[in-house]
Design an enzyme around this catalytic site. Structure first.
Site, PDB file in Angstrom:
ATOM      1  N   ASP A  39       2.930 -38.715 -44.686  1.00 23.77           N
ATOM      2  CA  ASP A  39       3.764 -39.282 -45.745  1.00 23.77           C
ATOM      3  C   ASP A  39       2.788 -39.858 -46.766  1.00 23.77           C
ATOM      4  OD1 ASP A  39       6.001 -40.246 -47.184  1.00 23.77           O
ATOM      5  OD2 ASP A  39       5.803 -42.199 -46.206  1.00 23.77           O
ATOM      6  N   GLU A  48       5.142 -34.167 -46.955  1.00 25.07           N
ATOM      7  CA  GLU A  48       6.295 -34.245 -47.854  1.00 25.07           C
ATOM      8  C   GLU A  48       5.919 -33.763 -49.251  1.00 25.07           C
ATOM      9  OE1 GLU A  48       9.340 -37.489 -47.463  1.00 25.07           O
ATOM     10  OE2 GLU A  48       8.477 -38.016 -49.391  1.00 25.07           O
ATOM     11  N   ASP A  52       6.284 -46.104 -43.193  1.00 27.74           N
ATOM     12  CA  ASP A  52       5.458 -44.956 -43.601  1.00 27.74           C
ATOM     13  C   ASP A  52       5.074 -44.108 -42.390  1.00 27.74           C
ATOM     14  OD1 ASP A  52       5.013 -45.622 -46.564  1.00 27.74           O
ATOM     15  OD2 ASP A  52       4.371 -47.461 -45.571  1.00 27.74           O
TER      16      ASP A  52
END
Length: 165
Positions: free
Chosen positions: A8, A67, A139
């Site tokens: 992430d 992502e 996170d």
């Protein structure tokens, strides 16, 4: 058995999560955050690169899922996020691992069943699916969610291939 590294990305905090695929299913290996200390932006990118490299060397994943960038209201923030993402991807490719990219909606859909799920809902599902107790940095749970999403898409692709064969 194989391991998937989920990332992430962020220019201040980059979450990571490692899951292992076993004959019995998915198993939690590790998760955490690369906390960026540098103020100088190029130095931050180097810290992300170095941090991802260390994680790969330590946990030996065979694939990385990350992502995709989404457009923030602030274009400068989106550009910084894209560069942080690029540093993580370069570190992964430098270790000769394949990289897979997923939109935030895909990750939420794969884990929660709806693409507009809240972060807390995603975190809750990560903890249930991996049997994690206690507190977890958001996170880190997002990174684990990306790894789980990748595993889900791989399983689906394998099932489709078997059905077609």
């Amino acid at each position: 058995m194989s391991r998937i590294l989920g990332i992430d990305p962020g220019s201040r905090i980059t979450g990571y999560g490692v899951v292992e695929i076993t004959p019995r299913g998915v198993r939690y290996v590790a998760s955490g955050c690369i906390r960026i200390q540098a103020e100088d932006f190029p130095a931050r990118l180097k810290q992300i690169f170095d941090g991802v490299t260390q994680i790969i060397e330590l946990y030996q994943p065979v694939q990385m899922a990350i992502e995709q960038v989404f457009m923030h209201k602030n274009a400068d923030s989106a550009l910084k996020l894209g560069q942080a993402r690029g540093a993580a991807i370069c570190a992964t490719l430098n270790q000769d691992l394949p990289v897979f990219e997923y939109a935030a909606r895909q990750v939420k859909q794969a884990l929660v069943g709806k693409g507009n799920a809240e972060k807390q809902q995603v975190q809750h599902m990560v903890k249930i699916l991996l049997g994690i107790q206690g507190e977890m940095q958001i996170d880190a749970s997002d990174a684990l969610a990306i790894g789980l999403c990748h595993h889900h898409y791989q399983q689906t692709a394998q099932r489709i291939q078997k059905a077609v064969s």
